[in-house]
Design a protein around this motif. Structure first.
Motif, PDB file in Angstrom:
ATOM      1  N   ARG A 166       0.799  -1.219   0.000  1.00  0.00           N
ATOM      2  CA  ARG A 166       0.000   0.000   0.000  1.00  0.00           C
ATOM      3  C   ARG A 166       0.840   1.282   0.000  1.00  0.00           C
ATOM      4  NH1 ARG A 166      -5.287  -1.015   1.961  1.00  0.00           N
ATOM      5  NH2 ARG A 166      -5.958  -2.965   0.980  1.00  0.00           N
ATOM      6  N   GLU A 217       2.034   3.182  -2.355  1.00  0.00           N
ATOM      7  CA  GLU A 217       1.561   4.236  -3.251  1.00  0.00           C
ATOM      8  C   GLU A 217       0.338   4.934  -2.674  1.00  0.00           C
ATOM      9  OE1 GLU A 217       2.960   5.557  -5.999  1.00  0.00           O
ATOM     10  OE2 GLU A 217       4.627   4.306  -5.349  1.00  0.00           O
ATOM     11  N   THR A 218      -0.535   4.170  -2.041  1.00  0.00           N
ATOM     12  CA  THR A 218      -1.706   4.761  -1.403  1.00  0.00           C
ATOM     13  C   THR A 218      -1.288   5.688  -0.266  1.00  0.00           C
ATOM     14  OG1 THR A 218      -3.137   2.887  -1.948  1.00  0.00           O
ATOM     15  CG2 THR A 218      -3.797   4.261  -0.073  1.00  0.00           C
ATOM     16  N   TYR A 275       0.071   8.854  -1.702  1.00  0.00           N
ATOM     17  CA  TYR A 275      -0.980   9.696  -2.274  1.00  0.00           C
ATOM     18  C   TYR A 275      -1.785  10.391  -1.176  1.00  0.00           C
ATOM     19  CZ  TYR A 275      -5.161  11.261  -4.671  1.00  0.00           C
ATOM     20  OH  TYR A 275      -6.185  12.047  -5.149  1.00  0.00           O
ATOM     21  N   VAL A 276      -2.160   9.638  -0.143  1.00  0.00           N
ATOM     22  CA  VAL A 276      -2.931  10.232   0.956  1.00  0.00           C
ATOM     23  C   VAL A 276      -2.123  11.345   1.619  1.00  0.00           C
ATOM     24  CG1 VAL A 276      -3.964   9.790   3.214  1.00  0.00           C
ATOM     25  CG2 VAL A 276      -4.298   8.153   1.348  1.00  0.00           C
ATOM     26  N   TRP A 297      -9.996   8.176   3.923  1.00  0.00           N
ATOM     27  CA  TRP A 297      -8.532   8.060   3.960  1.00  0.00           C
ATOM     28  C   TRP A 297      -8.077   7.287   5.193  1.00  0.00           C
ATOM     29  CZ3 TRP A 297      -7.961   8.487  -0.708  1.00  0.00           C
ATOM     30  CH2 TRP A 297      -8.496   9.526  -1.465  1.00  0.00           C
ATOM     31  N   LYS A 299      -8.372   3.778   4.156  1.00  0.00           N
ATOM     32  CA  LYS A 299      -7.350   3.429   3.170  1.00  0.00           C
ATOM     33  C   LYS A 299      -6.007   3.136   3.841  1.00  0.00           C
ATOM     34  CE  LYS A 299      -9.590   4.070  -0.803  1.00  0.00           C
ATOM     35  NZ  LYS A 299      -9.780   2.975  -1.795  1.00  0.00           N
TER      36      LYS A 299
END
Length: 322
Positions: free
Chosen positions: A118, A120-121, A124-125, A228, A231
């Motif tokens: 995760r 990349e997530t 991004y967040v 988020w 996520k």
């Protein structure tokens, strides 16, 4: 020996936190679970479980977050307290959870494994929330996004988005959109605008431009703090997850009170944003939510930072990884 920046929680401590979290989550999801058993709908509250597809069981699962080690209960050779017995079962379960690993001192989030899946997530967040926090809130939208989602629906022969009646009727709803500037910055609201309403928006948000446009006064951006938090998965401490859920729930109520729908069937009064008084009331709520959101956004950014700055765990430290 514990790695720098980690905290060891004894069984009595983390078991109590786990129990308190489960009770709080159960209270927050009680209405949804009750309605689902009876196939009943709630036009306001169900949004938190349909648009944000997180199951009550996921909300109920407590995570301590990155950097916390849950100490192993006493071995069978040693006397156990009642709390220790309960913790033993919970501890065993946790060793099988995804992205957890067992160490010499207890079970903990496997940050390396989580970032491998995760990363990349998380990045991004972190980027999105940092950008949002850096901007000044815009308090002039007055919740017109909900009105733009039904603009000229009857004229075009489309079904309404909700079974609730329109408070001002179709023509009155259209006049509100036509007599006020529409300036939505949130893509996930804008994408539901009717074809007739979209050109009226001062901006044309896209998924790619979301980090460049998201701003802290937006009610939907504030609700999305809950998204988020989910996520970030087990890296989000349980208390923070439920704090984000509660804020999203409160924002949702205001969002629908300011919408074109008649919500009186749920015992709620309208925030009549077509009037000066209604606009002022909307902004008061907006400012209060922005303040609460800023605190939670900062806490989520701390989660991201803790993950991205975490040292790589030595392979020898893990006796089990799942």
């Amino acid at each position: 020996m514990l790695a720098p920046g980690t905290a060891l929680l004894p069984p009595q401590t983390w078991l109590e936190r786990d129990r308190a979290h489960s009770e709080r989550a159960d209270a927050l999801t009680a209405g949804w679970r009750h309605r689902k058993d009876r196939a009943e709908k709630h036009a306001i509250e169900d949004f938190l479980f349909t648009y944000y597809p997180t199951r009550p069981a996921q909300l109920r699962r407590w995570h301590p977050g990155a950097g916390a080690v849950l100490a192993r209960p006493r071995t069978p050779q040693h006397p156990r307290t009642q709390a220790g017995d309960a913790a033993s079962g919970s501890y065993a379960d946790r060793t099988t959870w995804r992205w957890y690993r067992e160490t010499a001192t207890g079970v903990t989030l496997d940050v390396d494994a989580f970032l491998a899946d995760r990363g990349e997530t998380v990045r991004y967040v972190h980027r999105l929330l940092s950008a949002t926090a850096s901007r000044t809130g815009r308090f002039g939208c007055f919740g017109l996004h909900e009105w733009a989602m039904v603009y000229r629906d009857r004229e075009a022969g489309r079904d309404r988005r909700h079974p609730l009646p329109l408070r001002l009727g179709p023509e009155g709803t259209d006049r509100v959109v036509e007599s006020n500037p529409v300036q939505c910055t949130h893509f996930d609201a804008f994408r539901f605008f009717t074809p007739e309403a979209a050109p009226r928006n001062r901006l044309q948000p896209t998924r790619a431009s979301q980090p460049d446009l998201e701003q802290p006064a937006c009610l939907h951006a504030t609700m999305d703090l809950y998204k988020w938090a989910t996520k970030l998965g087990p890296a989000t401490p349980g208390g923070l997850l439920l704090d984000c859920f509660e804020l999203a729930r409160d924002v949702r109520v205001t969002d629908m009170r300011a919408s074109p729908y008649d919500v009186s069937a749920y015992g709620l009064g309208a925030i009549a944003i077509e009037t000066p008084e209604g606009k002022a009331e909307y902004v008061r709520h907006q400012r209060a939510f922005a303040e609460r959101g800023a605190t939670l956004r900062a806490r989520l950014l701390d989660v991201c930072t803790a993950l991205l700055d975490a040292p790589i765990a030595p392979v020898a430290a893990a006796t089990a990884s799942r």
